[in-house]
Design a protein around this motif. Structure first.
Motif, short mmCIF file in Angstrom:
data_model
loop_
_atom_site.label_atom_id
_atom_site.label_comp_id
_atom_site.label_asym_id
_atom_site.label_seq_id
_atom_site.Cartn_x
_atom_site.Cartn_y
_atom_site.Cartn_z
N GLY A 23 0.74 -1.22 0.11
CA GLY A 23 -0.17 -0.01 0.05
C GLY A 23 0.90 1.28 0.04
N VAL A 24 0.53 2.38 -0.98
CA VAL A 24 1.54 3.36 -0.91
C VAL A 24 1.30 4.36 0.48
N VAL A 25 2.30 4.71 1.01
CA VAL A 25 2.35 5.63 1.87
C VAL A 25 2.16 7.05 1.29
N GLN A 26 0.81 7.61 1.86
CA GLN A 26 0.51 8.66 0.99
C GLN A 26 1.45 9.89 1.17
N GLU A 27 1.92 10.08 2.70
CA GLU A 27 2.87 11.45 2.97
C GLU A 27 3.95 11.29 2.13
N ALA A 28 4.45 10.13 2.09
CA ALA A 28 5.82 9.86 1.26
C ALA A 28 5.71 10.23 -0.01
N ASP A 29 4.53 9.65 -0.71
CA ASP A 29 4.11 9.66 -2.02
C ASP A 29 3.89 10.98 -2.65
N ARG A 30 3.32 11.94 -1.77
CA ARG A 30 3.13 13.34 -1.99
C ARG A 30 4.36 14.21 -2.21
N PHE A 31 5.15 13.84 -1.31
CA PHE A 31 6.80 14.29 -1.42
C PHE A 31 7.42 13.90 -2.43
#
Length: 388
Positions: A23-31
């Motif tokens: 599952g994508v770690v959203q906070e890291a993915d946005r960065f």
């Protein structure tokens, strides 16, 4: 947590962070997505950041810490980085190195991870998903009032400046260069005109592997008068341009520039053009350097393939050590200086900022840049003269 490569519908590639269930770690993915798309950083940069952030999040998970506030104990994370092997999991929450143990990660690796974590947390502060006080945990925050007047900028207003708090002292290493004898030996060990051109682009032109692999057939202007090509620069030269390339090749320099080339490089271009036409009469892709001897024929060579070529040539030439593309680049810069070139000429020829200042102050003319290139004798000639 681990780094994971993503290919967008547009073809753009970047690296993100996924959990154990992918599952994508959203906070890291946005960065990481913003780093790639909005800031225009290389795919390799997002990979390095993703690997660093995944280690930080793995440590937080293993030790029961909230990643948003774990910066107050960054020293413990640095200890964990130094001694915890691989994907240690939750059992790695307590690290007790034994006598004579060797660190798992060296200083340079630890610092790269810390850089990624700082950028990740700084992004979180900007997005207000991380408390503002975290900034003071990872940076020494100051202003420009204590700097010399000349360094305070022209606006006259006060500006904040940040200095990383957590950084490991790295051992000093000598920056080595490829010798002329090694370059000549590698050149002789080449089995194709394409490989000979690659060696010259690295050692004679001073390009990085990503810049070599990213060249398109329209980038070299080898005529003395390039105006028919829509270029007003005189003499043979190669344009270095940052692009989104399908082979992942990337120019580190954001600003495009033209690199003068001499008769040796022009001859290598001509010989490669004949070889390419014989092997690929249809032309292949629009990239300059393409696969000629193994499938997929006509596809562009990769940055990794250029590194592998240098390794193979070093071994085939019997050099006794690996001559890397970076050493070839240093050889080019050293030869320019040895032939009477100045620091600002080297700076402009390599397409980089002044190595002794955060901003370049000297701007050599195009004529002087060409003279700097023409002054460097043929490496074959240098080796012959020194042997007499």
């Amino acid at each position: 947590m681990q780094a994971f490569r993503v290919v967008l519908p547009s073809g753009t590639k970047y690296w993100t962070v996924v959990d154990e269930d992918y599952g994508v770690v959203q906070e890291a993915d946005r960065f990481l997505r913003e780093t790639r798309l909005a800031r225009g950083r290389a795919e390799s940069t997002t990979k390095a950041y993703a690997e660093g952030v995944s280690l930080f999040l793995r440590w937080c998970e293993a030790t029961g810490r909230d990643w948003r506030t774990a910066a107050r104990e960054m020293g413990l994370f640095m200890l964990w980085l130094k001694w915890t092997p691989g994907r240690g999991g939750k059992s790695a929450s307590a690290v007790v190195p034994g006598p004579g143990s060797k660190p798992v990660r060296q200083e340079i690796r630890v610092n790269k991870v810390l850089t990624a974590v700082r950028m990740f947390l700084l992004h979180g502060v900007t997005e207000r998903t991380v408390p503002g006080w975290v900034l003071e945990q990872i940076y020494e925050v100051g202003d420009t009032r204590d700097l010399p007047v000349a360094a305070q900028g022209e606006s006259g207003g006060m500006r904040l400046r940040l200095r990383a708090r957590h950084r490991v002292s790295e051992p000093e290493t000598d920056i080595d260069r490829a010798s002329d004898e090694e370059v000549v030996a590698m050149f002789k060990a080449c089995r194709s005109a394409r490989d000979r051109l690659t060696v010259l682009l690295l050692s004679r032109v001073g390009l990085r592997p990503g810049q070599v692999a990213g060249l398109h057939r329209s980038d070299p202007h080898l005529l003395m008068d390039a105006r028919p090509l829509g270029c007003d620069l005189e003499g043979a030269h190669v344009h270095i341009v940052r692009r989104q390339n399908e082979n992942g090749a990337w120019s580190k320099s954001k600003k495009p520039w033209a690199m003068p080339v001499d008769f040796l490089v022009v001859q290598a271009f001509d010989q490669y053009a004949l070889e390419r036409h014989e092997r690929l009469p249809s032309g292949g892709s629009d990239f300059l350097l393409v696969n000629l001897f193994r499938p997929p024929y006509g596809d562009p060579v990769t940055t990794e393939a250029i590194g592998e070529l240098c390794e193979s040539l070093s071994r085939r030439a019997g050099l006794g050590r690996l001559v890397t593309p970076r050493m070839c680049r240093h050889a080019m810069a050293s030869n320019i200086v040895d032939a009477g070139g100045t620091l600002d000429e080297v700076q402009a020829l390599l397409g980089q900022k002044d190595p002794s200042s955060p901003r370049p102050y000297l701007h050599p003319s195009r004529a002087r840049l060409r003279d700097a290139v023409e002054r460097v004798p043929s490496p074959r000639l240098r080796v012959t003269e020194e042997g007499q």
